[in-house]
Design a protein around this motif. Structure first.
Motif, PDB file in Angstrom:
ATOM      1  N   THR B 129       9.985  -4.357  -1.999  1.00 51.66           N
ATOM      2  CA  THR B 129      11.045  -3.404  -2.330  1.00 51.66           C
ATOM      3  C   THR B 129      12.306  -4.157  -2.732  1.00 51.66           C
ATOM      4  O   THR B 129      12.878  -4.880  -1.915  1.00 51.66           O
ATOM      5  N   PRO B 130      12.755  -4.018  -3.988  1.00 51.26           N
ATOM      6  CA  PRO B 130      14.050  -4.599  -4.354  1.00 51.26           C
ATOM      7  C   PRO B 130      15.150  -3.725  -3.738  1.00 51.26           C
ATOM      8  O   PRO B 130      15.232  -2.542  -4.048  1.00 51.26           O
ATOM      9  N   ARG B 131      15.942  -4.293  -2.841  1.00 49.81           N
ATOM     10  CA  ARG B 131      16.973  -3.503  -2.161  1.00 49.81           C
ATOM     11  C   ARG B 131      18.331  -3.706  -2.836  1.00 49.81           C
ATOM     12  O   ARG B 131      18.981  -4.732  -2.643  1.00 49.81           O
ATOM     13  N   GLY B 132      18.745  -2.721  -3.615  1.00 51.73           N
ATOM     14  CA  GLY B 132      20.062  -2.761  -4.248  1.00 51.73           C
ATOM     15  C   GLY B 132      21.144  -2.537  -3.199  1.00 51.73           C
ATOM     16  O   GLY B 132      20.920  -1.837  -2.209  1.00 51.73           O
ATOM     17  N   PHE B 133      22.313  -3.120  -3.422  1.00 51.79           N
ATOM     18  CA  PHE B 133      23.328  -3.076  -2.368  1.00 51.79           C
ATOM     19  C   PHE B 133      24.290  -1.900  -2.449  1.00 51.79           C
ATOM     20  O   PHE B 133      25.074  -1.685  -1.537  1.00 51.79           O
ATOM     21  N   GLY B 134      24.233  -1.132  -3.548  1.00 49.86           N
ATOM     22  CA  GLY B 134      25.011   0.098  -3.567  1.00 49.86           C
ATOM     23  C   GLY B 134      24.570   0.983  -2.411  1.00 49.86           C
ATOM     24  O   GLY B 134      25.387   1.619  -1.745  1.00 49.86           O
ATOM     25  N   SER B 135      23.266   0.988  -2.156  1.00 54.42           N
ATOM     26  CA  SER B 135      22.756   1.799  -1.047  1.00 54.42           C
ATOM     27  C   SER B 135      22.619   0.988   0.247  1.00 54.42           C
ATOM     28  O   SER B 135      22.907   1.497   1.331  1.00 54.42           O
ATOM     29  N   GLU B 136      22.212  -0.272   0.139  1.00 51.47           N
ATOM     30  CA  GLU B 136      22.036  -1.078   1.361  1.00 51.47           C
ATOM     31  C   GLU B 136      23.332  -1.156   2.175  1.00 51.47           C
ATOM     32  O   GLU B 136      23.310  -1.219   3.407  1.00 51.47           O
ATOM     33  N   ASN B 137      24.476  -1.109   1.471  1.00 42.39           N
ATOM     34  CA  ASN B 137      25.771  -1.140   2.161  1.00 42.39           C
ATOM     35  C   ASN B 137      25.975   0.063   3.077  1.00 42.39           C
ATOM     36  O   ASN B 137      26.824   0.027   3.960  1.00 42.39           O
ATOM     37  N   TYR B 138      25.205   1.127   2.840  1.00 42.18           N
ATOM     38  CA  TYR B 138      25.311   2.302   3.711  1.00 42.18           C
ATOM     39  C   TYR B 138      24.097   2.398   4.622  1.00 42.18           C
ATOM     40  O   TYR B 138      23.287   3.304   4.526  1.00 42.18           O
ATOM     41  N   THR B 139      23.966   1.405   5.493  1.00 46.49           N
ATOM     42  CA  THR B 139      22.901   1.366   6.488  1.00 46.49           C
ATOM     43  C   THR B 139      23.568   1.491   7.852  1.00 46.49           C
ATOM     44  O   THR B 139      24.591   0.853   8.099  1.00 46.49           O
ATOM     45  N   PHE B 140      23.015   2.347   8.706  1.00 48.58           N
ATOM     46  CA  PHE B 140      23.686   2.652   9.970  1.00 48.58           C
ATOM     47  C   PHE B 140      22.752   2.446  11.153  1.00 48.58           C
ATOM     48  O   PHE B 140      21.546   2.673  11.056  1.00 48.58           O
ATOM     49  N   LEU B 141      23.349   2.029  12.274  1.00 41.82           N
ATOM     50  CA  LEU B 141      22.600   1.869  13.520  1.00 41.82           C
ATOM     51  C   LEU B 141      23.345   2.586  14.638  1.00 41.82           C
ATOM     52  O   LEU B 141      24.557   2.408  14.792  1.00 41.82           O
ATOM     53  N   HIS B 142      22.617   3.418  15.369  1.00 37.14           N
ATOM     54  CA  HIS B 142      23.197   4.120  16.520  1.00 37.14           C
ATOM     55  C   HIS B 142      22.351   3.797  17.743  1.00 37.14           C
ATOM     56  O   HIS B 142      21.134   3.933  17.689  1.00 37.14           O
ATOM     57  N   MET B 143      22.992   3.387  18.829  1.00 37.62           N
ATOM     58  CA  MET B 143      22.263   3.165  20.070  1.00 37.62           C
ATOM     59  C   MET B 143      22.464   4.420  20.914  1.00 37.62           C
ATOM     60  O   MET B 143      23.540   4.640  21.473  1.00 37.62           O
ATOM     61  N   LEU B 144      21.423   5.254  20.988  1.00 38.82           N
ATOM     62  CA  LEU B 144      21.538   6.572  21.618  1.00 38.82           C
ATOM     63  C   LEU B 144      20.937   6.537  23.031  1.00 38.82           C
ATOM     64  O   LEU B 144      20.093   5.690  23.332  1.00 38.82           O
ATOM     65  N   PRO B 145      21.356   7.465  23.882  1.00 39.36           N
ATOM     66  CA  PRO B 145      20.850   7.474  25.259  1.00 39.36           C
ATOM     67  C   PRO B 145      19.399   7.955  25.323  1.00 39.36           C
ATOM     68  O   PRO B 145      18.952   8.674  24.427  1.00 39.36           O
ATOM     69  N   PRO B 146      18.682   7.580  26.382  1.00 37.06           N
ATOM     70  CA  PRO B 146      17.314   8.076  26.532  1.00 37.06           C
ATOM     71  C   PRO B 146      17.353   9.597  26.650  1.00 37.06           C
ATOM     72  O   PRO B 146      18.333  10.149  27.138  1.00 37.06           O
ATOM     73  N   GLY B 147      16.330  10.241  26.179  1.00 39.36           N
ATOM     74  CA  GLY B 147      16.300  11.695  26.267  1.00 39.36           C
ATOM     75  C   GLY B 147      17.158  12.369  25.221  1.00 39.36           C
ATOM     76  O   GLY B 147      17.404  13.575  25.300  1.00 39.36           O
ATOM     77  N   VAL B 148      17.611  11.609  24.258  1.00 33.13           N
ATOM     78  CA  VAL B 148      18.438  12.202  23.188  1.00 33.13           C
ATOM     79  C   VAL B 148      17.633  13.302  22.476  1.00 33.13           C
ATOM     80  O   VAL B 148      16.435  13.156  22.234  1.00 33.13           O
ATOM     81  N   GLU B 149      18.319  14.404  22.182  1.00 34.13           N
ATOM     82  CA  GLU B 149      17.647  15.549  21.559  1.00 34.13           C
ATOM     83  C   GLU B 149      17.552  15.364  20.037  1.00 34.13           C
ATOM     84  O   GLU B 149      18.390  14.693  19.438  1.00 34.13           O
ATOM     85  N   GLU B 150      16.578  16.032  19.450  1.00 30.02           N
ATOM     86  CA  GLU B 150      16.423  16.007  17.984  1.00 30.02           C
ATOM     87  C   GLU B 150      17.703  16.423  17.268  1.00 30.02           C
ATOM     88  O   GLU B 150      18.089  15.847  16.262  1.00 30.02           O
ATOM     89  N   ASP B 151      18.358  17.464  17.815  1.00 29.13           N
ATOM     90  CA  ASP B 151      19.573  17.978  17.182  1.00 29.13           C
ATOM     91  C   ASP B 151      20.648  16.892  17.053  1.00 29.13           C
ATOM     92  O   ASP B 151      21.336  16.806  16.045  1.00 29.13           O
ATOM     93  N   GLU B 152      20.774  16.085  18.109  1.00 29.38           N
ATOM     94  CA  GLU B 152      21.784  15.024  18.101  1.00 29.38           C
ATOM     95  C   GLU B 152      21.429  13.972  17.040  1.00 29.38           C
ATOM     96  O   GLU B 152      22.301  13.477  16.316  1.00 29.38           O
ATOM     97  N   ILE B 153      20.142  13.655  16.942  1.00 24.40           N
ATOM     98  CA  ILE B 153      19.698  12.677  15.935  1.00 24.40           C
ATOM     99  C   ILE B 153      20.022  13.200  14.528  1.00 24.40           C
ATOM    100  O   ILE B 153      20.553  12.471  13.689  1.00 24.40           O
TER     101      ILE B 153
END
Lengths: 175, 260
Positions: B129-153
């Motif tokens: 996969t060639p990863r262009g950086f216009g989109s790669e720059n918008y990559t996000f990571l969230h460390m969520l609590p156990p039991g997190v609900e689908e709605d929150e995700i």
């Protein structure tokens, strides 16, 4: 369709352009992206063309295939150039061409100095390659794809992204 | 077994294909989106389709950002002991098309990101996969609590899309990675972009519907087609936390897959 020829003639009236209108860019435009903006703003480089009446295209092309003057040459994300842009409009720049929304300070600069922001179609590098008639590096050759290319284009389609009254086509900007 | 030279040429040819031809299911989605859209959004989608045609007929890359090559190499029984040689051939093949091919040298030194796994399969599979950086720059990571609900995700994903607005070339493909460690979730979300087949699970369908209430639209000009497809890949979750990674793929979500 309305055609806009760069560099602009003395009689060209940018205030008649409206956000959302599709127009065709003709004539000569200059590519510049991150590195050139950083260098010129730090006083470590100069623009090799007169800002007045000209257009900067945020683009770093691929190498040309045989028989083509330039390779794939779509727009890059304009937002990264936002911090450097108001002072260029203040210096007489007529237009920037790129993709995606601009910052509030760029929109304010367009209103104040009467420039426009033209929104090219993101990801459409092959389409734009077919609009290029001539291309040559005029400065910063050592920057590779980030060099300034002088590009002569024909029927290069863009939308008026933000007009000289600050009206914008983009949803959800300034967030 | 392929020689290193033929493998290198194979990788180079696939890399060129990757940047100039869009996967047919994605092209079909874009075409359908155009039929169902109006006004400026329709215009943008029409230009995107013209571009796909121009790239196919001329061989000029779809997008000038030919990206960082991210590769998943799954060593099968036929090559399990030869990982090093194959990795070297991939590196050389990708470098070849940057030195003398139609790809832009966008990195300080051309080097693909390669994820290598030993699979139980007979053949060795490669996803590139060639990863262009216009989109790669918008990559996000969230460390969520156990039991997190689908709605929150779903809310988190929606928030990320709102931050990205129209910058990474919508309409998007969304890759989600959930579980494992932070780094595993991010890797999975990148792989999910390659695995998106537009056949949505109920959860993916919910993400898609919510995302398209945002109104960003193709090209960011407003409209109903902000996201075309969603793919979730999961890893088992630690009892104390749930990493959620979100990869936003531009409309030009390029991927090739082949076997060795």
């Amino acid at each position: 369709m309305r055609r806009l020829v760069f560099p602009l003639s003395e009689t060209e009236d940018l205030s008649s352009l409206e956000a959302g209108q599709e127009i065709l860019v003709e004539g000569v435009i200059y590519t510049a992206r991150d590195s050139v903006h950083q260098l010129t703003s730090r006083g470590e480089g100069e623009w090799p063309f007169e800002l007045k009446g000209n257009a900067i295209y945020y683009c770093g092309p691929t190498p040309a295939l045989p028989g083509f003057p330039l390779g794939s040459c779509g727009p890059t994300t304009s937002a990264r150039m936002d911090p450097y842009t108001p002072e260029l409009y203040a210096g007489g720049l007529a237009a920037t061409i790129g993709k995606g929304p601009r910052s509030r300070s760029v929109v304010d600069a367009l209103r104040e100095f009467g420039g426009v922001y033209l929104a090219a179609y993101g990801g459409c590098g092959a389409l734009y390659a077919s609009c290029v008639r001539e291309a040559e590096v005029v400065a910063y050759r050592h920057l590779g794809p980030q060099a300034i290319f002088r590009v002569r284009v024909e029927s290069f389609p863009v939308l008026v992204g933000v007009d000289s009254e600050g009206r914008s086509i983009f949803k959800g900007e300034f967030k | 077994m392929l020689t290193e030279d033929s493998l290198r040429r194979k990788v180079a040819a696939e890399a060129v294909k990757a940047v100039s031809l869009l996967p047919p299911p994605l092209e079909k989605k874009i075409s359908q989106a155009r039929e169902n859209s109006e006004g400026l959004e329709r215009k943008v989608l029409g230009r995107i389709l013209e571009n796909i045609e121009a790239a196919e007929s001329s061989g000029v890359p779809l997008c000038q950002d030919t990206g960082v090559f991210e590769v998943w190499l799954r060593l099968g029984k036929n090559t399990a002991s030869e990982g090093r040689r194959i990795t070297e051939a991939i590196l050389r093949g990708v470098r070849d098309v940057h030195e003398s091919g139609p790809l832009r040298s966008s990195m300080s030194d051309i080097k693909p990101v390669i994820h290598t796994e030993i699979s139980g399969a007979d053949e060795t599979g490669v996803i590139m996969t060639p990863r262009g950086f216009g989109s790669e720059n918008y990559t996000f990571l969230h460390m969520l609590p156990p039991g997190v609900e689908e709605d929150e995700i779903i809310e988190r994903v929606y928030g990320d899309l709102r931050r990205a607005a129209g910058r990474p070339c919508p309409p998007y493909v969304l890759g989600l990675g959930i579980g494992g460690t932070a780094s595993k979730a991010v890797e999975l979300s990148a792989l999910a972009l390659a695995e998106c087949d537009f056949e949505h699970s109920p959860f993916e369908e919910r993400v898609l519907r919510k995302a398209n209430t945002l109104g960003t639209g193709a090209g960011g000009v407003g409209g109903a087609h902000t996201v075309l497809g969603v793919k979730l890949l999961e890893f088992p979750r630690h009892i104390a936390g749930v990493p959620l990674a979100v990869h936003i793929g531009c409309w030009c979500n390029r991927v090739v897959r082949f076997f060795l």
